[in-house]
Scaffold this motif. Structure first.
Motif, PDB file in Angstrom:
ATOM      1  N   ALA A 470      35.436  46.733  54.531  1.00 35.85           N
ATOM      2  CA  ALA A 470      34.503  45.975  55.551  1.00 35.85           C
ATOM      3  C   ALA A 470      33.506  45.107  54.576  1.00 35.85           C
ATOM      4  O   ALA A 470      33.330  45.627  53.493  1.00 35.85           O
ATOM      5  N   PRO A 471      32.818  44.106  54.920  1.00 38.16           N
ATOM      6  CA  PRO A 471      31.950  43.403  54.135  1.00 38.16           C
ATOM      7  C   PRO A 471      30.762  44.367  53.626  1.00 38.16           C
ATOM      8  O   PRO A 471      30.347  44.009  52.575  1.00 38.16           O
ATOM      9  N   ILE A 491      35.381  36.832  41.431  1.00 39.02           N
ATOM     10  CA  ILE A 491      36.504  37.020  42.356  1.00 39.02           C
ATOM     11  C   ILE A 491      37.621  36.324  41.851  1.00 39.02           C
ATOM     12  O   ILE A 491      37.872  35.149  42.007  1.00 39.02           O
ATOM     13  N   THR A 492      38.429  37.088  41.333  1.00 38.51           N
ATOM     14  CA  THR A 492      39.932  36.576  40.636  1.00 38.51           C
ATOM     15  C   THR A 492      41.019  36.040  41.442  1.00 38.51           C
ATOM     16  O   THR A 492      41.758  35.327  41.097  1.00 38.51           O
ATOM     17  N   SER A 493      41.077  36.770  42.556  1.00 38.82           N
ATOM     18  CA  SER A 493      42.031  36.514  43.446  1.00 38.82           C
ATOM     19  C   SER A 493      41.946  36.941  44.704  1.00 38.82           C
ATOM     20  O   SER A 493      41.679  38.064  45.084  1.00 38.82           O
ATOM     21  N   LEU A 494      41.645  35.703  45.968  1.00 43.70           N
ATOM     22  CA  LEU A 494      41.116  36.074  47.232  1.00 43.70           C
ATOM     23  C   LEU A 494      42.336  35.712  48.284  1.00 43.70           C
ATOM     24  O   LEU A 494      42.683  34.722  48.164  1.00 43.70           O
ATOM     25  N   THR A 507      37.994  37.107  58.939  1.00 44.62           N
ATOM     26  CA  THR A 507      38.017  38.025  57.770  1.00 44.62           C
ATOM     27  C   THR A 507      37.562  37.106  56.587  1.00 44.62           C
ATOM     28  O   THR A 507      36.452  37.652  55.907  1.00 44.62           O
ATOM     29  N   LEU A 508      38.505  36.170  56.303  1.00 45.52           N
ATOM     30  CA  LEU A 508      38.151  35.521  55.048  1.00 45.52           C
ATOM     31  C   LEU A 508      36.919  34.670  55.201  1.00 45.52           C
ATOM     32  O   LEU A 508      36.105  34.700  53.793  1.00 45.52           O
ATOM     33  N   LYS A 509      36.291  34.337  56.304  1.00 46.29           N
ATOM     34  CA  LYS A 509      34.992  33.664  56.307  1.00 46.29           C
ATOM     35  C   LYS A 509      33.940  34.728  55.693  1.00 46.29           C
ATOM     36  O   LYS A 509      33.025  34.472  55.258  1.00 46.29           O
ATOM     37  N   ALA A 551      42.572  29.574  58.867  1.00 43.77           N
ATOM     38  CA  ALA A 551      41.756  29.941  57.703  1.00 43.77           C
ATOM     39  C   ALA A 551      41.490  28.859  56.727  1.00 43.77           C
ATOM     40  O   ALA A 551      40.579  28.610  56.132  1.00 43.77           O
ATOM     41  N   GLY A 552      42.452  27.779  56.599  1.00 42.13           N
ATOM     42  CA  GLY A 552      42.463  26.903  55.898  1.00 42.13           C
ATOM     43  C   GLY A 552      41.443  25.670  56.270  1.00 42.13           C
ATOM     44  O   GLY A 552      40.643  25.221  55.331  1.00 42.13           O
ATOM     45  N   GLN A 553      41.600  25.546  57.620  1.00 41.79           N
ATOM     46  CA  GLN A 553      40.464  24.823  58.321  1.00 41.79           C
ATOM     47  C   GLN A 553      39.066  25.258  58.027  1.00 41.79           C
ATOM     48  O   GLN A 553      38.166  24.476  58.004  1.00 41.79           O
TER      49      GLN A 553
END
Length: 617
Positions: A470-471, A491-494, A507-509, A551-553
């Motif tokens: 969790a965040p 952060i090298t790979s998200l 989740t990504l946001k 997620a891209g948008q």
């Protein structure tokens, strides 16, 4: 100090991270302690003995019902007739009355049935303000049928009796929840978690549905990443009232990057034997390569490129030495910064095949020659190197040539390009369900530096898979790493591997918000953004047909609108206009009576900047 984990310890940690969301299967659980009272609600026909039922605002009602088909358990019905912005105001809760030992596995299971449109949250939480969550899950399907939810989590610390509870927050939506056959067991630390089957992946160490956390994080983000801009407009030395001041952001003070596979940019490399697996993944999509290149090289989204393959030892020898120089020059010509990944990943998987046949001295010499040559070749072009990649996960090569090779890699890189930023990159410290990797990483970085390695930053991969950390837990780990090492963080790979696209986006946001709000984080680099090119096929921001995913948008909206400033204001009687903007470079334009003046300014940090513009008379 033991700086390198023992192989058996590493395997145990890997097992603790295998709580993947898998289909439920019939299996006997190992022997464990039962720590929940009255999980079948059969101690009393009218009241759920042992449970607290709270309804602070007359939001609904609880009732016990007779057993239904398929179970001897009585049914607790929770009918919610009014919602609340604080869903816990209608709650079912039971304190856990037995002590829990650090490293045990807590297993939670229950059957539920909900009506259409309803959703609820289940937590294992600490029973003290601010009620931190060790485990959380939000459930909104299936509807109108009984479903068994099973999940597990590693106990993060020694916990006293009644210091934690299992809690259901019920008032988010109107509808009805029915519960039966609740069970909580604790399994000893020596029992491998893959022997405890589950079908649900909870969030670990917090809650992705915590709006209070989200509001606080956004407030911190604005404090850390925005700055005041004060513009004074004069004409003939006197302040001018009513002039229109426009500040348009031209670049960011924070770096967002993307990981690229060089074969996707270079058709010649794509046709090489080494790219066969990638070609297979791309079958039926190669006509989208032009659109892919156009998108990832769009500088409104990304300012940095991390080459994931071309610069590693194995790829460099096979084809990277021939293809990478021109590609890097082209990226620099487009205005991108270039990261190098990675000089030393101590697994033979990432070394040339012939490396396995070399003796200790020959292998050491070959490795050091590679680092010397690679950094020298791209001096002044690759601005940031992952000098070490996953040194606490892999140890094959330094097991042969010695642990001093870990320090020497940094010394060689510094010698060949003193201006490059040198990073120690860890692959599991943020995403492992246990936080033991965090302290190990801190001690490892300290050991590197004590040996004379110049480590400029800590790199952290954030490739999340269920169960998600969790965040809130990620924030705590970031703070601990920043404080423990005294270094900035990259952060090298998200990426996020989620079962649904909307879950991936939300989740990504939250992760981006947590990273951007943290002053120690200097750069975020996304993993490969195209599903067609990823090994697992659903972690990208674009689908196989290159249609943009939610997620891209979301990312496009954040980087071009929400986290980008284009503001207009008018000067007051003192000739000043005040604008708050995200840190970065700006073009400021002043207009009055058809006349226009422009000037550039940079908001370098939270202190902001002041600017004076003189209009022609």
């Amino acid at each position: 100090m033991r700086t390198i984990p023992e192989p058996l310890r590493r395997i145990a940690w890997m097992l603790m991270g295998l709580s993947l969301c898998v289909g439920s299967r019939a299996a006997d659980l190992p022997e464990g302690r039962s720590i929940l009272r009255n999980g079948d609600f059969c101690e009393d026909a009218e009241h759920p003995v042992g449970w607290v039922t709270r309804d602070s605002g007359n939001l609904g009602r609880f009732s016990l019902l007779p057993p239904e088909a398929g179970s001897k358990s009585r049914v607790l019905s929770c009918e919610v007739t009014q919602t609340s912005a604080q869903p816990w105001t209608m709650e079912l809760r039971q304190a856990l009355t037995l002590a829990l030992a650090k490293g045990e596995t807590l297993y939670v299971a229950f059957e539920y049935k909900i009506t259409a449109g309803y959703a609820f949250n289940c937590y294992w939480q600490q029973d003290s303000d601010p009620w931190p969550k060790f485990l959380s899950v939000r459930l909104d399907d299936p509807v109108d049928q009984w479903h068994k939810c099973t999940m597990k989590v590693t106990v993060p610390e020694h916990l006293q009796p009644r210091s934690t509870s299992i809690s259901f927050h019920l008032a988010e939506k109107t509808g009805t929840l029915k519960l039966r056959d609740l069970e909580i067991r604790a399994f000893p630390a020596h029992i491998a978690t893959d022997l405890i089957p589950t079908n649900t992946a909870p969030a670990i160490g917090g809650d992705y549905n915590d709006n209070t956390w989200r509001d606080d994080a956004l407030a911190r983000l604005k404090k850390v990443r925005t700055a005041p801009l004060k513009v004074l407009v004069r004409r003939g030395g006197q302040p001018v009232e009513g002039a229109v001041v426009t500040a348009r952001q031209r670049s960011r003070g924070f770096s967002f990057g993307v990981t690229l596979l060089l074969p996707l940019l270079d058709e010649t490399v794509l046709q090489l034997p080494d790219s066969e697996a990638l070609r297979e993944r791309l079958q039926g999509t190669t006509e989208k390569l032009g659109k892919y290149r156009e998108t990832v090289l769009d500088k409104t989204l990304f300012d940095t490129v991390s080459l994931a393959d071309a610069l590693t030892w194995k790829a460099a020898v096979a084809w990277g030495n021939a293809a990478a120089p021109a590609a890097i020059d082209g990226l620099i010509g487009l205005g991108f910064q270039v990261r190098g990944n990675a000089l030393y990943c101590p697994s033979f998987r990432f070394a040339p095949p012939e490396a396995r046949t070399l003796g200790k001295d020959a292998l050491k010499q070959a490795f050091e020659n590679f680092v010397h040559t690679q950094v020298a070749t791209y001096k002044g072009k690759v601005v940031e190197w992952d000098v070490l990649q996953a040194p606490l996960t892999y140890e094959e090569i330094y097991g042969v040539i010695g642990e001093d090779s870990l320090v020497n890699a940094f010394k060689i890189a510094e010698q060949e390009d003193p201006a490059a930023m040198l990073v120690c990159n860890a692959d599991q410290a943020l995403t492992d369900t246990s936080d033991e990797r965090v302290q190990e990483l801190i001690e490892f970085v300290k050991w590197l530096r004590s040996g004379g390695a110049r480590v400029d930053a800590v790199g952290l991969e954030a490739e999340l898979k269920p169960p998600f950390v969790a965040p809130q837990a990620i924030e705590q780990r970031l703070a601990k790493i920043a404080e423990g090492t005294g270094l900035p963080i990259v952060i090298t790979s998200l990426s996020v591997d989620a079962p649904k696209e909307d879950i991936q986006a939300s989740t990504l946001k939250d992760l981006l918000t947590a990273f951007y709000a943290n002053p120690a984080v200097r750069r975020v680099v996304f993993s490969e953004v195209w599903d067609a090119a990823t090994p697992f096929g659903r972690t990208g921001l674009f689908r196989r047909n290159f249609a943009i995913k939610p997620a891209g948008q979301m990312l496009r909206t954040l980087l071009t609108q929400e986290w980008c400033t284009n503001e207009t204001a008018k000067t007051d009687a003192q000739g000043t206009a005040a604008i708050t903007g995200f840190q970065g470079a700006y073009e400021v334009t002043v207009e009055l009576d058809g006349k226009q003046v422009k000037k550039e300014v940079t908001l370098a940090d939270a202190t902001g900047a002041a600017l004076t513009l003189d209009l022609p008379e």
